[in-house]
Design a protein around this motif. Structure first.
Motif, PDB file in Angstrom:
ATOM      1  N   ARG A 132      -6.370  -4.294  19.880  1.00 60.05           N
ATOM      2  CA  ARG A 132      -5.453  -4.707  18.802  1.00 60.05           C
ATOM      3  C   ARG A 132      -4.715  -3.505  18.228  1.00 60.05           C
ATOM      4  NH1 ARG A 132      -9.047  -7.724  16.473  1.00 60.05           N
ATOM      5  NH2 ARG A 132      -8.921  -6.741  14.440  1.00 60.05           N
ATOM      6  N   LEU A 133      -5.422  -2.385  18.099  1.00 55.01           N
ATOM      7  CA  LEU A 133      -4.770  -1.163  17.621  1.00 55.01           C
ATOM      8  C   LEU A 133      -3.626  -0.775  18.550  1.00 55.01           C
ATOM      9  CD1 LEU A 133      -7.800   1.115  16.616  1.00 55.01           C
ATOM     10  CD2 LEU A 133      -6.043   0.243  15.097  1.00 55.01           C
ATOM     11  N   GLN A 134      -3.899  -0.894  19.857  1.00 55.81           N
ATOM     12  CA  GLN A 134      -2.873  -0.512  20.814  1.00 55.81           C
ATOM     13  C   GLN A 134      -1.669  -1.457  20.736  1.00 55.81           C
ATOM     14  OE1 GLN A 134      -3.426  -0.967  24.993  1.00 55.81           O
ATOM     15  NE2 GLN A 134      -2.697   1.091  25.439  1.00 55.81           N
ATOM     16  N   ARG A 135      -1.973  -2.756  20.595  1.00 56.50           N
ATOM     17  CA  ARG A 135      -0.875  -3.727  20.489  1.00 56.50           C
ATOM     18  C   ARG A 135      -0.035  -3.430  19.251  1.00 56.50           C
ATOM     19  NH1 ARG A 135      -3.509  -8.893  20.065  1.00 56.50           N
ATOM     20  NH2 ARG A 135      -5.094  -8.200  21.513  1.00 56.50           N
ATOM     21  N   ALA A 136      -0.713  -3.031  18.180  1.00 53.61           N
ATOM     22  CA  ALA A 136      -0.004  -2.737  16.931  1.00 53.61           C
ATOM     23  C   ALA A 136       0.965  -1.571  17.106  1.00 53.61           C
ATOM     24  CB  ALA A 136      -0.993  -2.433  15.826  1.00 53.61           C
TER      25      ALA A 136
ATOM     26  N   THR B 201      -2.752   2.913   6.119  1.00 50.23           N
ATOM     27  CA  THR B 201      -2.604   3.139   7.563  1.00 50.23           C
ATOM     28  C   THR B 201      -3.964   3.050   8.254  1.00 50.23           C
ATOM     29  OG1 THR B 201      -2.835   5.530   7.314  1.00 50.23           O
ATOM     30  CG2 THR B 201      -0.607   4.645   7.225  1.00 50.23           C
ATOM     31  N   LEU B 202      -3.914   2.794   9.568  1.00 52.51           N
ATOM     32  CA  LEU B 202      -5.140   2.631  10.334  1.00 52.51           C
ATOM     33  C   LEU B 202      -5.623   4.000  10.774  1.00 52.51           C
ATOM     34  CD1 LEU B 202      -3.850  -0.277  12.590  1.00 52.51           C
ATOM     35  CD2 LEU B 202      -5.007  -0.443  10.392  1.00 52.51           C
ATOM     36  N   ASN B 203      -6.600   4.532  10.070  1.00 55.33           N
ATOM     37  CA  ASN B 203      -7.075   5.851  10.467  1.00 55.33           C
ATOM     38  C   ASN B 203      -8.521   6.084  10.062  1.00 55.33           C
ATOM     39  OD1 ASN B 203      -6.880   8.291  11.714  1.00 55.33           O
ATOM     40  ND2 ASN B 203      -5.617   9.283  10.146  1.00 55.33           N
ATOM     41  N   ALA B 204      -9.168   6.927  10.852  1.00 50.12           N
ATOM     42  CA  ALA B 204     -10.492   7.454  10.549  1.00 50.12           C
ATOM     43  C   ALA B 204     -10.519   8.829  11.166  1.00 50.12           C
ATOM     44  CB  ALA B 204     -11.580   6.582  11.159  1.00 50.12           C
ATOM     45  N   PHE B 205     -11.303   9.744  10.602  1.00 51.85           N
ATOM     46  CA  PHE B 205     -11.297  11.100  11.158  1.00 51.85           C
ATOM     47  C   PHE B 205     -12.624  11.772  10.880  1.00 51.85           C
ATOM     48  CE2 PHE B 205      -9.250  10.789   7.056  1.00 51.85           C
ATOM     49  CZ  PHE B 205      -9.944  11.697   6.281  1.00 51.85           C
ATOM     50  N   ALA B 206     -12.981  12.679  11.794  1.00 43.89           N
ATOM     51  CA  ALA B 206     -14.205  13.458  11.635  1.00 43.89           C
ATOM     52  C   ALA B 206     -13.831  14.874  11.246  1.00 43.89           C
ATOM     53  CB  ALA B 206     -14.983  13.464  12.940  1.00 43.89           C
ATOM     54  N   LEU B 207     -14.439  15.362  10.175  1.00 42.04           N
ATOM     55  CA  LEU B 207     -14.266  16.761   9.783  1.00 42.04           C
ATOM     56  C   LEU B 207     -15.426  17.562  10.366  1.00 42.04           C
ATOM     57  CD1 LEU B 207     -13.521  16.263   5.977  1.00 42.04           C
ATOM     58  CD2 LEU B 207     -11.876  16.608   7.808  1.00 42.04           C
TER      59      LEU B 207
ATOM     60  N   VAL C 298     -12.671   7.384   6.286  1.00 40.57           N
ATOM     61  CA  VAL C 298     -12.161   6.110   6.770  1.00 40.57           C
ATOM     62  C   VAL C 298     -11.054   5.648   5.829  1.00 40.57           C
ATOM     63  CG1 VAL C 298     -12.759   3.705   7.199  1.00 40.57           C
ATOM     64  CG2 VAL C 298     -14.476   5.472   7.557  1.00 40.57           C
ATOM     65  N   HIS C 299      -9.916   5.262   6.367  1.00 39.53           N
ATOM     66  CA  HIS C 299      -8.857   4.708   5.524  1.00 39.53           C
ATOM     67  C   HIS C 299      -9.170   3.254   5.177  1.00 39.53           C
ATOM     68  CE1 HIS C 299      -5.347   7.639   6.603  1.00 39.53           C
ATOM     69  NE2 HIS C 299      -6.440   8.265   6.234  1.00 39.53           N
ATOM     70  N   THR C 300      -8.796   2.846   3.963  1.00 40.40           N
ATOM     71  CA  THR C 300      -9.010   1.446   3.572  1.00 40.40           C
ATOM     72  C   THR C 300      -8.283   0.508   4.538  1.00 40.40           C
ATOM     73  OG1 THR C 300      -7.178   1.718   2.014  1.00 40.40           O
ATOM     74  CG2 THR C 300      -9.398   1.853   1.103  1.00 40.40           C
ATOM     75  N   GLY C 301      -7.125   0.947   5.058  1.00 40.68           N
ATOM     76  CA  GLY C 301      -6.357   0.116   5.984  1.00 40.68           C
ATOM     77  C   GLY C 301      -7.162  -0.265   7.218  1.00 40.68           C
ATOM     78  N   LEU C 302      -8.004   0.652   7.671  1.00 37.03           N
ATOM     79  CA  LEU C 302      -8.811   0.388   8.856  1.00 37.03           C
ATOM     80  C   LEU C 302      -9.891  -0.655   8.560  1.00 37.03           C
ATOM     81  CD1 LEU C 302      -9.013   1.801  11.778  1.00 37.03           C
ATOM     82  CD2 LEU C 302     -11.176   2.623  10.883  1.00 37.03           C
ATOM     83  N   LEU C 303     -10.510  -0.526   7.398  1.00 37.02           N
ATOM     84  CA  LEU C 303     -11.540  -1.494   6.998  1.00 37.02           C
ATOM     85  C   LEU C 303     -10.938  -2.895   6.896  1.00 37.02           C
ATOM     86  CD1 LEU C 303     -13.912  -0.234   4.151  1.00 37.02           C
ATOM     87  CD2 LEU C 303     -14.436  -1.981   5.830  1.00 37.02           C
ATOM     88  N   LEU C 304      -9.711  -2.963   6.371  1.00 28.15           N
ATOM     89  CA  LEU C 304      -9.074  -4.267   6.201  1.00 28.15           C
ATOM     90  C   LEU C 304      -8.576  -4.837   7.525  1.00 28.15           C
ATOM     91  CD1 LEU C 304      -7.199  -3.622   2.840  1.00 28.15           C
ATOM     92  CD2 LEU C 304      -9.101  -5.197   3.212  1.00 28.15           C
ATOM     93  N   ALA C 305      -8.264  -3.964   8.481  1.00 29.85           N
ATOM     94  CA  ALA C 305      -7.727  -4.446   9.757  1.00 29.85           C
ATOM     95  C   ALA C 305      -8.825  -4.950  10.695  1.00 29.85           C
ATOM     96  CB  ALA C 305      -6.935  -3.328  10.443  1.00 29.85           C
ATOM     97  N   ALA C 306     -10.054  -4.476  10.496  1.00 31.40           N
ATOM     98  CA  ALA C 306     -11.155  -4.920  11.358  1.00 31.40           C
ATOM     99  C   ALA C 306     -11.478  -6.378  11.046  1.00 31.40           C
ATOM    100  CB  ALA C 306     -12.379  -4.055  11.115  1.00 31.40           C
ATOM    101  N   GLN C 307     -11.633  -7.186  12.114  1.00 28.97           N
ATOM    102  CA  GLN C 307     -11.919  -8.599  11.868  1.00 28.97           C
ATOM    103  C   GLN C 307     -13.412  -8.904  11.842  1.00 28.97           C
ATOM    104  OE1 GLN C 307      -9.439 -10.727  14.638  1.00 28.97           O
ATOM    105  NE2 GLN C 307      -7.590 -10.220  13.483  1.00 28.97           N
ATOM    106  N   THR C 308     -14.193  -8.027  12.423  1.00 25.02           N
ATOM    107  CA  THR C 308     -15.653  -8.180  12.328  1.00 25.02           C
ATOM    108  C   THR C 308     -16.265  -6.837  11.955  1.00 25.02           C
ATOM    109  OG1 THR C 308     -16.128  -7.556  14.616  1.00 25.02           O
ATOM    110  CG2 THR C 308     -15.638  -9.885  14.223  1.00 25.02           C
ATOM    111  N   GLU C 309     -17.515  -6.910  11.490  1.00 28.04           N
ATOM    112  CA  GLU C 309     -18.220  -5.686  11.123  1.00 28.04           C
ATOM    113  C   GLU C 309     -18.428  -4.802  12.355  1.00 28.04           C
ATOM    114  OE1 GLU C 309     -21.983  -6.446   9.134  1.00 28.04           O
ATOM    115  OE2 GLU C 309     -21.466  -4.881   7.699  1.00 28.04           O
TER     116      GLU C 309
END
Ligand code: ZN
Length: 479
Positions: A223-227, A98-104, A111-122
């Motif tokens: 893109r996140l919003q469109r998703a 899933t697309l997620n990241a969070f601050a504790l 950072v979720h792996t899904g977010l890293l994979l969904a980003a198209q650029t660094e």
């Protein structure tokens, strides 16, 4: 399916007062920082408590030093350009599509792996890190929690611990209750929008300061919003914890238009980290087919070729993996990612000396890459050079004594050398760093009885044992 407890961490942290109606507080408003916030030291301690539970108990925690190192390098580059470069940060990765990241609390950012994979650029990926960093430097969690509710924060920490424990015991009910609560709380968060907009604004400045492409932020968030439209009620986790509005995106776009244009190329690392995650997902045979398909479409892509070699290794086809990585290393620019994979393939083919040679050369060339040190120690242990492994690891422990991976390797090297006192002494430090004092004490007691330590070593064991016993007593008294 149970909702991932990790996805709740931020919503719980940000939503703290609501689930505890008995302890209702007035939320301080955004401007009023100094008077009523959680102290940074307390925040860090709470964060440490949570992160050690994640590292130790959550099966989804990605125990991959190479990937973790990449995210930390990018994260620290951003943090150095933030409005509080003195703040400590630790970044970690969770295996979750899933697309997620969070601050504790305390600067721990997941950072979720899904977010890293969904980003198209660094820069797109960095924009999410920048946003999370801003939540920390703007002290949003601390402001919400407030000084007088530190005990409530500790309750949340213990709740999280319970959630994680419930999951590892596959007792779903407890976790589900917690998840349901968090969902209900999330919908009451009227104030989150102000924090979100501030995190966008500050994050964008950080992105710019770090020399990344600021356009990455609105493009990724758009893109996140469109998703989300495809998810209907089940929005991606990131948007549940960071409500995204059209207004926010418009704000970002306006700011970006006013900033100077800058062409930023992705680092080769960004390609390699994504290829590694992709090659590590799903069934090994499927991963091979996936990487073969990708390579057929872009035969010149070095990261994809690397991903194929990694997938082949995973599928137990080490000889083919070796041919693939050799061909790639002959044409691609030298990289620690390529050296590590070549060494891992050599180890799988029981060629430890070749792995050691590759890694020693890579370490000379890329001295800042810590993951090479771990792998080199591993190769030396497998290659009958446990003494050199122990020496190399001890040298690094001098400056990084809080790194459990190093202590684990030192313990293994000593086990290989038949030094039982030293083995269990190092193992004790692994448990200390993972927040398990009773297990650490047990290791020190074994070390004491092992019978092969000299006078100085045994005195050190005794001293450490007394220290930890004292600490355990204090911890129990606090509860
Ligand atoms: Zn946010």
């Amino acid at each position: 399916m149970m909702r991932r407890p990790l996805a709740l961490l931020l919503s719980l942290a940000l939503a703290l007062p609501a689930p505890l109606p008995v302890l209702a507080y007035d939320l301080p408003d955004l401007g009023d920082v100094a008077a009523s916030e959680l102290s940074p030291a307390a925040e860090r301690r709470i964060g440490e408590q949570i992160i050690s539970q994640i590292r130790w108990r959550d099966a989804a925690y990605l125990d991959d030093p190479e990937v973790e190192e990449y995210v930390n390098r990018l994260g620290h580059r951003l943090a150095a350009a933030s409005n509080n470069p003195a703040q400590d940060f630790d970044f970690f990765v969770v295996r979750d599509p899933t697309l997620n990241a969070f601050a504790l609390p305390g600067g721990y950012i997941g950072v979720h792996t899904g977010l890293l994979l969904a980003a198209q650029t660094e820069s797109e990926f960095a924009s999410v890190l920048g946003h999370e960093i801003a939540h920390v430097t703007q002290r949003h969690i601390a402001q919400i929690v407030g000084k007088q509710s530190q005990s409530a924060m500790l309750m949340v920490a213990s709740l999280l611990v319970a959630v994680l424990a419930a999951r590892s015991n596959s007792d779903v009910s407890q976790a589900a209750i917690a998840a349901g609560q968090a969902g209900a709380i999330q919908s009451q968060l009227g104030y989150t929008r102000a924090f979100e907009r501030e995190a966008d604004r500050v994050g964008l400045e950080t992105l710019h300061g770090a020399g990344l492409d600021v356009r990455g932020m609105p493009s990724f968030f758009e893109r996140l919003q469109r998703a989300t439209r495809m998810y209907e009620n089940n929005a991606p986790a990131y948007l549940r914890t960071h409500p995204l509005t059209t207004e926010r995106i418009a704000d970002m776009e306006n700011r970006v238009t006013a900033m100077p244009y800058r062409q930023v190329l992705d680092s080769p690392d960004f390609g390699y980290v994504r290829a590694k995650l992709r090659a590590s997902a799903g069934q090994p045979a499927d991963a091979v087919r996936d990487m073969e398909d990708l390579l057929a479409r872009s035969p010149q892509d070095e990261a994809v070729a690397y991903g194929l070699a990694r997938a082949l290794l995973r599928a137990g086809r080490a000889d083919e993996a070796a041919r693939q990585i050799e061909a790639l290393r002959a044409r691609a620019a030298p990289s620690p990612w390529l050296a590590s994979l070549a060494a891992e393939i050599s180890l799988a083919r029981r060629q430890a000396p070749a792995a050691i040679r590759t890694l020693e050369a890579a370490q000379q060339q890329f001295p800042a890459h810590r993951s090479l040190v771990y792998l080199l120690a591993e190769a030396r242990i497998q290659g009958g050079q446990a003494e050199q492994a122990a020496t190399g690891v001890r040298r690094m422990i001098d400056t990084r004594s809080a790194d459990p991976r190093l202590w684990q390797l030192l313990s293994r090297a000593n086990a290989e050398l038949g030094r039982r006192t030293a083995q269990h002494r190092a193992q004790a430090e692994v448990y200390v760093l993972r927040g398990s004092l009773p297990a650490a004490i047990e290791q020190l007691e074994i070390a004491r009885r092992a019978g092969d330590g000299d006078f100085y070593e045994l005195s050190a064991v005794d001293a450490r044992l007394r220290e930890l016993q004292q600490r355990l007593l204090e911890e129990r008294r606090e509860r």
